[in-house]
Scaffold this motif. Structure first.
Motif, PDB file in Angstrom:
ATOM      1  N   ASP A  26      -4.067  -4.219   5.035  1.00  0.00           N
ATOM      2  CA  ASP A  26      -4.193  -2.822   5.444  1.00  0.00           C
ATOM      3  C   ASP A  26      -4.242  -1.874   4.248  1.00  0.00           C
ATOM      4  N   ALA A  27      -3.451  -2.159   3.211  1.00  0.00           N
ATOM      5  CA  ALA A  27      -3.472  -1.310   2.015  1.00  0.00           C
ATOM      6  C   ALA A  27      -4.836  -1.369   1.335  1.00  0.00           C
ATOM      7  N   THR A  28      -5.421  -2.548   1.284  1.00  0.00           N
ATOM      8  CA  THR A  28      -6.747  -2.703   0.684  1.00  0.00           C
ATOM      9  C   THR A  28      -7.785  -1.902   1.459  1.00  0.00           C
ATOM     10  N   VAL A  29      -7.754  -2.033   2.775  1.00  0.00           N
ATOM     11  CA  VAL A  29      -8.726  -1.323   3.621  1.00  0.00           C
ATOM     12  C   VAL A  29      -8.536   0.193   3.531  1.00  0.00           C
ATOM     13  N   LYS A  30      -7.285   0.634   3.523  1.00  0.00           N
ATOM     14  CA  LYS A  30      -7.019   2.082   3.475  1.00  0.00           C
ATOM     15  C   LYS A  30      -7.352   2.695   2.122  1.00  0.00           C
ATOM     16  N   LEU A  31      -7.115   1.960   1.045  1.00  0.00           N
ATOM     17  CA  LEU A  31      -7.334   2.496  -0.290  1.00  0.00           C
ATOM     18  C   LEU A  31      -8.813   2.568  -0.650  1.00  0.00           C
ATOM     19  N   LEU A  32      -9.557   1.542  -0.264  1.00  0.00           N
ATOM     20  CA  LEU A  32     -10.961   1.457  -0.654  1.00  0.00           C
ATOM     21  C   LEU A  32     -11.873   1.991   0.442  1.00  0.00           C
ATOM     22  N   PHE A  40      -8.060  -7.472  -2.836  1.00  0.00           N
ATOM     23  CA  PHE A  40      -7.179  -8.233  -1.955  1.00  0.00           C
ATOM     24  C   PHE A  40      -6.594  -9.438  -2.689  1.00  0.00           C
ATOM     25  N   LYS A  41      -7.431 -10.148  -3.444  1.00  0.00           N
ATOM     26  CA  LYS A  41      -6.945 -11.316  -4.192  1.00  0.00           C
ATOM     27  C   LYS A  41      -5.925 -10.911  -5.244  1.00  0.00           C
ATOM     28  N   ASN A  69     -12.361 -13.427   1.549  1.00  0.00           N
ATOM     29  CA  ASN A  69     -11.257 -14.234   1.029  1.00  0.00           C
ATOM     30  C   ASN A  69     -10.825 -15.307   2.009  1.00  0.00           C
ATOM     31  N   TYR A  70     -10.223 -16.346   1.450  1.00  0.00           N
ATOM     32  CA  TYR A  70      -9.436 -17.319   2.211  1.00  0.00           C
ATOM     33  C   TYR A  70      -8.012 -17.207   1.678  1.00  0.00           C
ATOM     34  N   VAL A  71      -7.036 -17.285   2.569  1.00  0.00           N
ATOM     35  CA  VAL A  71      -5.636 -17.309   2.165  1.00  0.00           C
ATOM     36  C   VAL A  71      -4.957 -18.506   2.824  1.00  0.00           C
ATOM     37  N   MET A  72      -4.014 -19.105   2.084  1.00  0.00           N
ATOM     38  CA  MET A  72      -3.243 -20.198   2.660  1.00  0.00           C
ATOM     39  C   MET A  72      -1.922 -19.629   3.166  1.00  0.00           C
ATOM     40  N   CYS A  92     -11.777  -7.954   4.419  1.00  0.00           N
ATOM     41  CA  CYS A  92     -11.350  -6.551   4.409  1.00  0.00           C
ATOM     42  C   CYS A  92     -12.538  -5.603   4.548  1.00  0.00           C
ATOM     43  N   THR A  93     -13.686  -5.991   4.016  1.00  0.00           N
ATOM     44  CA  THR A  93     -14.872  -5.130   4.111  1.00  0.00           C
ATOM     45  C   THR A  93     -15.234  -4.892   5.567  1.00  0.00           C
ATOM     46  N   TRP A  94     -15.339  -5.953   6.325  1.00  0.00           N
ATOM     47  CA  TRP A  94     -15.760  -5.821   7.723  1.00  0.00           C
ATOM     48  C   TRP A  94     -14.656  -5.260   8.600  1.00  0.00           C
ATOM     49  N   ASP A  95     -13.416  -5.288   8.128  1.00  0.00           N
ATOM     50  CA  ASP A  95     -12.308  -4.665   8.874  1.00  0.00           C
ATOM     51  C   ASP A  95     -12.154  -3.180   8.546  1.00  0.00           C
ATOM     52  N   ASP A  96     -12.934  -2.665   7.601  1.00  0.00           N
ATOM     53  CA  ASP A  96     -12.902  -1.239   7.249  1.00  0.00           C
ATOM     54  C   ASP A  96     -14.055  -0.551   7.970  1.00  0.00           C
ATOM     55  N   GLN A  97     -13.745   0.042   9.103  1.00  0.00           N
ATOM     56  CA  GLN A  97     -14.783   0.643   9.937  1.00  0.00           C
ATOM     57  C   GLN A  97     -14.495   2.112  10.208  1.00  0.00           C
ATOM     58  N   GLN A  98     -15.217   2.993   9.554  1.00  0.00           N
ATOM     59  CA  GLN A  98     -15.166   4.432   9.796  1.00  0.00           C
ATOM     60  C   GLN A  98     -13.743   4.978   9.833  1.00  0.00           C
ATOM     61  N   SER A  99     -13.049   4.818   8.729  1.00  0.00           N
ATOM     62  CA  SER A  99     -11.705   5.365   8.545  1.00  0.00           C
ATOM     63  C   SER A  99     -10.660   4.766   9.477  1.00  0.00           C
ATOM     64  N   LYS A 100     -10.939   3.625  10.064  1.00  0.00           N
ATOM     65  CA  LYS A 100      -9.970   2.947  10.914  1.00  0.00           C
ATOM     66  C   LYS A 100      -9.832   1.504  10.430  1.00  0.00           C
ATOM     67  N   VAL A 101      -8.606   1.018  10.423  1.00  0.00           N
ATOM     68  CA  VAL A 101      -8.343  -0.357  10.005  1.00  0.00           C
ATOM     69  C   VAL A 101      -8.429  -1.268  11.231  1.00  0.00           C
ATOM     70  N   TYR A 102      -9.335  -2.216  11.170  1.00  0.00           N
ATOM     71  CA  TYR A 102      -9.440  -3.231  12.224  1.00  0.00           C
ATOM     72  C   TYR A 102      -8.795  -4.516  11.728  1.00  0.00           C
ATOM     73  N   HIS A 103      -8.540  -5.432  12.647  1.00  0.00           N
ATOM     74  CA  HIS A 103      -7.964  -6.730  12.295  1.00  0.00           C
ATOM     75  C   HIS A 103      -8.800  -7.873  12.868  1.00  0.00           C
ATOM     76  N   THR A 104     -10.076  -7.594  13.093  1.00  0.00           N
ATOM     77  CA  THR A 104     -10.983  -8.592  13.638  1.00  0.00           C
ATOM     78  C   THR A 104     -11.105  -9.794  12.709  1.00  0.00           C
TER      79      THR A 104
END
Length: 141
Positions: A6-12, A47-48, A73-76, A87-99
């Motif tokens: 969420d911080a990554t999406v909100k900041l960028l 994010f990494k 990214n992939y995370v373990m 994070c790119t695709w979860d950043d949609q028009q000033s709203k954070v998605y979690h798709t």
């Protein structure tokens, strides 16, 4: 993990390519307030970097997303399985998605033109690891 996403999406913010800094996390440190625009590679690298700071295993995945050059990214996680985060695709028009947050290969993503949800395994195809002869870890189903 969610706070890093969420911080990554909100900041960028996403911007069409304007200069080489759009491909890095350097835009985060620009002196111009609110000018933290990057392309997908900038999101993935930011994010990494945050995952690395917290000791979370994280990979940069380069390939194609819906037919265009893309990075995510992939995370373990604690269960020892890898999950996708975009994070790119979860950043949609000033709203954070979690798709695309902790997405498995069978996670349904955005809908295609026909209105059908596209699976992450169909919308994200890695090429970088194939190029270097490294096996991409399988993400959870």
């Amino acid at each position: 993990m969610r706070s890093i996403h969420d911080a990554t999406v909100k900041l960028l913010s996403y911007a069409a390519y304007t200069d080489d800094e759009d491909y890095s996390i350097r835009s985060v440190f620009r002196d111009v307030p609110g000018d933290h625009a990057v392309v997908c590679e900038g999101y993935a690298k930011m994010f990494k970097a945050l995952c690395d700071m917290h000791g979370i295993p994280c990979l940069l995945i380069s390939g194609h997303g819906q037919g265009e050059a893309h990075m995510w990214n992939y995370v373990m996680m604690d269960d020892g399985k890898w999950y996708g985060i975009d994070c790119t695709w979860d950043d949609q028009q000033s709203k954070v998605y979690h798709t695309y947050f902790l997405a498995g290969s069978a996670t349904e993503g955005f809908k295609n033109e026909g209105g059908d949800a596209v699976l992450v395994s169909e919308s994200h195809a890695s090429t970088m690891f194939d190029t270097y002869g490294v096996t991409v870890p399988a993400i959870a189903g």
